[in-house]
Design a protein around this motif. Structure first.
Motif, PDB file in Angstrom:
ATOM      1  N   MET A   1      44.700  29.435  67.702  1.00  0.00           N
ATOM      2  CA  MET A   1      45.595  29.818  68.789  1.00  0.00           C
ATOM      3  C   MET A   1      46.813  28.918  68.752  1.00  0.00           C
ATOM      4  SD  MET A   1      44.757  29.951  72.827  1.00  0.00           S
ATOM      5  CE  MET A   1      45.689  31.035  73.863  1.00  0.00           C
ATOM      6  N   LEU A   2      48.033  29.470  68.734  1.00  0.00           N
ATOM      7  CA  LEU A   2      49.228  28.654  68.677  1.00  0.00           C
ATOM      8  C   LEU A   2      49.463  27.987  70.021  1.00  0.00           C
ATOM      9  CD1 LEU A   2      51.662  30.872  66.601  1.00  0.00           C
ATOM     10  CD2 LEU A   2      50.362  28.889  65.860  1.00  0.00           C
ATOM     11  N   ALA A  81      32.336  28.458  66.019  1.00  0.00           N
ATOM     12  CA  ALA A  81      32.586  27.568  67.153  1.00  0.00           C
ATOM     13  C   ALA A  81      33.890  26.797  67.001  1.00  0.00           C
ATOM     14  CB  ALA A  81      31.414  26.599  67.304  1.00  0.00           C
ATOM     15  N   TYR A  82      34.445  26.773  65.782  1.00  0.00           N
ATOM     16  CA  TYR A  82      35.648  25.985  65.524  1.00  0.00           C
ATOM     17  C   TYR A  82      36.791  26.824  64.959  1.00  0.00           C
ATOM     18  CZ  TYR A  82      32.087  22.367  65.835  1.00  0.00           C
ATOM     19  OH  TYR A  82      31.037  21.559  66.266  1.00  0.00           O
ATOM     20  N   GLN A  83      36.688  28.162  65.049  1.00  0.00           N
ATOM     21  CA  GLN A  83      37.632  29.017  64.355  1.00  0.00           C
ATOM     22  C   GLN A  83      39.070  28.841  64.841  1.00  0.00           C
ATOM     23  OE1 GLN A  83      36.552  33.096  64.779  1.00  0.00           O
ATOM     24  NE2 GLN A  83      36.417  33.038  67.010  1.00  0.00           N
ATOM     25  N   THR A  87      42.220  27.423  59.615  1.00  0.00           N
ATOM     26  CA  THR A  87      43.113  28.455  59.116  1.00  0.00           C
ATOM     27  C   THR A  87      42.291  29.608  58.542  1.00  0.00           C
ATOM     28  OG1 THR A  87      43.291  27.733  56.804  1.00  0.00           O
ATOM     29  CG2 THR A  87      44.652  26.567  58.430  1.00  0.00           C
ATOM     30  N   GLU A  88      42.954  30.719  58.282  1.00  0.00           N
ATOM     31  CA  GLU A  88      42.257  31.854  57.680  1.00  0.00           C
ATOM     32  C   GLU A  88      41.684  31.481  56.315  1.00  0.00           C
ATOM     33  OE1 GLU A  88      43.052  36.508  56.308  1.00  0.00           O
ATOM     34  OE2 GLU A  88      44.589  35.421  57.426  1.00  0.00           O
ATOM     35  N   GLY A  89      42.437  30.684  55.546  1.00  0.00           N
ATOM     36  CA  GLY A  89      41.961  30.264  54.236  1.00  0.00           C
ATOM     37  C   GLY A  89      40.731  29.383  54.320  1.00  0.00           C
ATOM     38  N   GLN A  90      40.709  28.455  55.276  1.00  0.00           N
ATOM     39  CA  GLN A  90      39.526  27.614  55.456  1.00  0.00           C
ATOM     40  C   GLN A  90      38.302  28.450  55.789  1.00  0.00           C
ATOM     41  OE1 GLN A  90      41.557  25.089  58.471  1.00  0.00           O
ATOM     42  NE2 GLN A  90      40.667  23.359  57.383  1.00  0.00           N
ATOM     43  N   ARG A  91      38.487  29.392  56.697  1.00  0.00           N
ATOM     44  CA  ARG A  91      37.350  30.236  57.086  1.00  0.00           C
ATOM     45  C   ARG A  91      36.832  31.035  55.896  1.00  0.00           C
ATOM     46  NH1 ARG A  91      40.777  30.944  61.702  1.00  0.00           N
ATOM     47  NH2 ARG A  91      41.499  32.976  60.946  1.00  0.00           N
ATOM     48  N   GLN A  92      37.747  31.575  55.088  1.00  0.00           N
ATOM     49  CA  GLN A  92      37.306  32.359  53.937  1.00  0.00           C
ATOM     50  C   GLN A  92      36.581  31.485  52.919  1.00  0.00           C
ATOM     51  OE1 GLN A  92      39.215  35.359  50.579  1.00  0.00           O
ATOM     52  NE2 GLN A  92      40.060  35.354  52.640  1.00  0.00           N
ATOM     53  N   LEU A  93      37.078  30.263  52.700  1.00  0.00           N
ATOM     54  CA  LEU A  93      36.421  29.366  51.754  1.00  0.00           C
ATOM     55  C   LEU A  93      35.002  29.043  52.203  1.00  0.00           C
ATOM     56  CD1 LEU A  93      36.938  27.588  49.165  1.00  0.00           C
ATOM     57  CD2 LEU A  93      37.443  25.719  50.758  1.00  0.00           C
ATOM     58  N   LEU A  94      34.830  28.751  53.488  1.00  0.00           N
ATOM     59  CA  LEU A  94      33.502  28.412  54.000  1.00  0.00           C
ATOM     60  C   LEU A  94      32.560  29.610  53.952  1.00  0.00           C
ATOM     61  CD1 LEU A  94      34.580  26.236  57.061  1.00  0.00           C
ATOM     62  CD2 LEU A  94      33.509  25.411  54.955  1.00  0.00           C
TER      63      LEU A  94
END
Length: 443
Positions: A1-2, A81-83, A87-94
């Motif tokens: 969230m910005l 819980a931490y989304q 970033t979108e890239g971090q989420r995709q990597l995990l």
């Protein structure tokens, strides 16, 4: 969230009023970050790490936070819980690699720079202006031109022109890891001369140069001896970067006219493009740049554990990603800018998103999207304070290519005799002429 939005897409050429410039000594740091913390997990900036030149001689900096333990671990099982802080890239990597995780440590705002850099940024704030179409900057020297940016282009130029010393010399391995985990390593020697950061230089004396670079391949044997020379220009619309390549087989130095934009980066086996080097480099004219605001996210920071000479590359490079046990993440505020390909221009990436550490203007995350809007790559820059200077810079960068499952990393100086040299390089501007490179190639 910005946290907040400043959606100005077009460049502004207005100079800052004195009341804004005074904020760099009040509620903002000398680089333009918020001095205050967030009241809980992000501390206030109190000056960063002090300068310390030794007594070590290898250039591998002792970890000032070596005794700390992770506060939490984020992986595929709990990332929901931490989304908002990923970033979108971090989420995709995990999500893609169940054995990947982020160890989150206490946040330290360790960024610090010499007083001369702070003075230059304050002066830049009063005089710096974007050139037409954002093609370059005038009225600035030494470091980031726009400590209180008004648009995405000003934020981008803060990264491009951030202070990285006047001369830097080092050896490092770059490695491409294939889908099945095989490694392709290349050892190179790098030498930089930052014309933009020369002591006492005036903006009118820059000769349209940011830095000069030589890169020599040392291994593998069949590539050894090849040389690259780069003259990076400040206004790349007026004069594109100049680059030359020497190959031992041809025994001549030849000009390379296409070392820009989405030309495949041969150092990465074409996994990434030339303008992905240093997270982003070169002319910004192919894209419209949107400043989306600030956000609090977990970023690779104070990465001293992976910046040690006694680590073997086998310890760092796992099959599908870097060894997460050696990585450190902290919660920091970042500037967020997004680049969308302009109508009539062609590039491998239709959209790109960048996250910049507010205390150093360093891009710490870059995300690239294909022509269908799908995220296909993410690059991480693992930052440390080279506190012998002091300055903030990445100790390594890693690009993950999601469609192929490959990844590429550079800056691996761990098995070398020493890390970055800032003070005893012996480099002069004359070492970066074509004649000097020809003489070096003949030796």
């Amino acid at each position: 969230m910005l946290v907040w939005l400043l959606g100005m897409a077009m460049p502004s050429w207005a100079e800052l009023p004195d009341s804004d410039i005074k904020r760099l000594q009040q509620d903002l740091t000398p680089l333009g970050a918020e001095r205050a913390g967030n009241g809980s997990t992000i501390p206030a900036w109190t000056g960063g790490l002090p300068q310390d030149q030794g007594p070590w001689e290898t250039g591998f900096h002792p970890d000032p936070y070596a005794g700390e333990k992770p506060l939490l671990r984020i992986d595929a099982g709990n990332l929901g819980a931490y989304q908002d802080q990923l970033t979108e890239g971090q989420r995709q990597l995990l999500q893609r690699y169940p054995d990947m995780y982020l160890n989150v440590y206490p946040s330290h705002r360790s960024a610090s720079y010499p007083d001369s850099v702070y003075d230059a940024i304050q002066s830049n704030a009063a005089t710096a202006q974007l050139l037409p179409y954002g093609s370059g900057v005038t009225g600035a020297v030494m470091s980031s031109p726009f400590p209180i940016p008004a648009n995405g282009l000003e934020v981008l130029w803060n990264h491009t022109l951030r202070f990285r010393g006047q001369t830097v010399s080092y050896e490092a391995v770059s490695s491409l890891i294939t889908t099945n985990g095989q490694r392709m390593d290349t050892l190179r020697e790098y030498n930089y001369y930052f014309k933009y950061s020369e002591a006492d230089i005036k903006s009118s004396e820059l000769e349209n140069k940011i830095f000069l670079l030589t890169r020599k391949t040392l291994a593998p044997a069949h590539q050894a001896g090849s040389l690259t020379l780069v003259h990076e220009t400040l206004d790349q619309m007026r004069a594109r970067r100049k680059s030359w390549v020497y190959t031992p087989g041809a025994r001549r130095l030849r000009r390379t006219p296409d070392l820009a934009y989405d030309t495949p980066d041969p150092n990465s086996q074409s996994l990434r493009t030339i303008d992905q080097v240093d997270m982003f480099n070169g002319a910004p004219d192919y894209y419209d740049w949107d400043l989306q605001g600030k956000q609090e996210i977990y970023i690779p920071y104070n990465a001293y554990r992976v910046h040690q000479g006694d680590l073997a590359l086998d310890d760092i490079l796992a099959k599908h990603h870097l060894n997460p046990a050696l990585l450190r993440y902290e919660l920091h505020r970042v500037w967020v800018i997004e680049a969308n390909l302009r109508v009539g221009f062609s590039h491998r990436y239709s959209k790109r998103r960048y996250y910049l550490d507010e205390d150093s203007w360093s891009i710490v995350y870059a995300e690239e999207y294909d022509q269908h809007g799908a995220l296909i790559q993410m690059t991480e820059g693992h930052l440390i304070n080279y506190y012998d200077m002091p300055l903030m810079m990445t100790t390594l960068e890693v690009t993950y290519d999601f469609p192929s499952g490959r990844y590429y990393t550079e800056g691996l100086d761990n098995e070398r005799p020493r890390s970055f040299r800032f003070f005893d390089t012996g480099l002069n501007e004359s070492d970066f002429s074509t004649n000097a490179i020809r003489r070096q190639a003949r030796r």
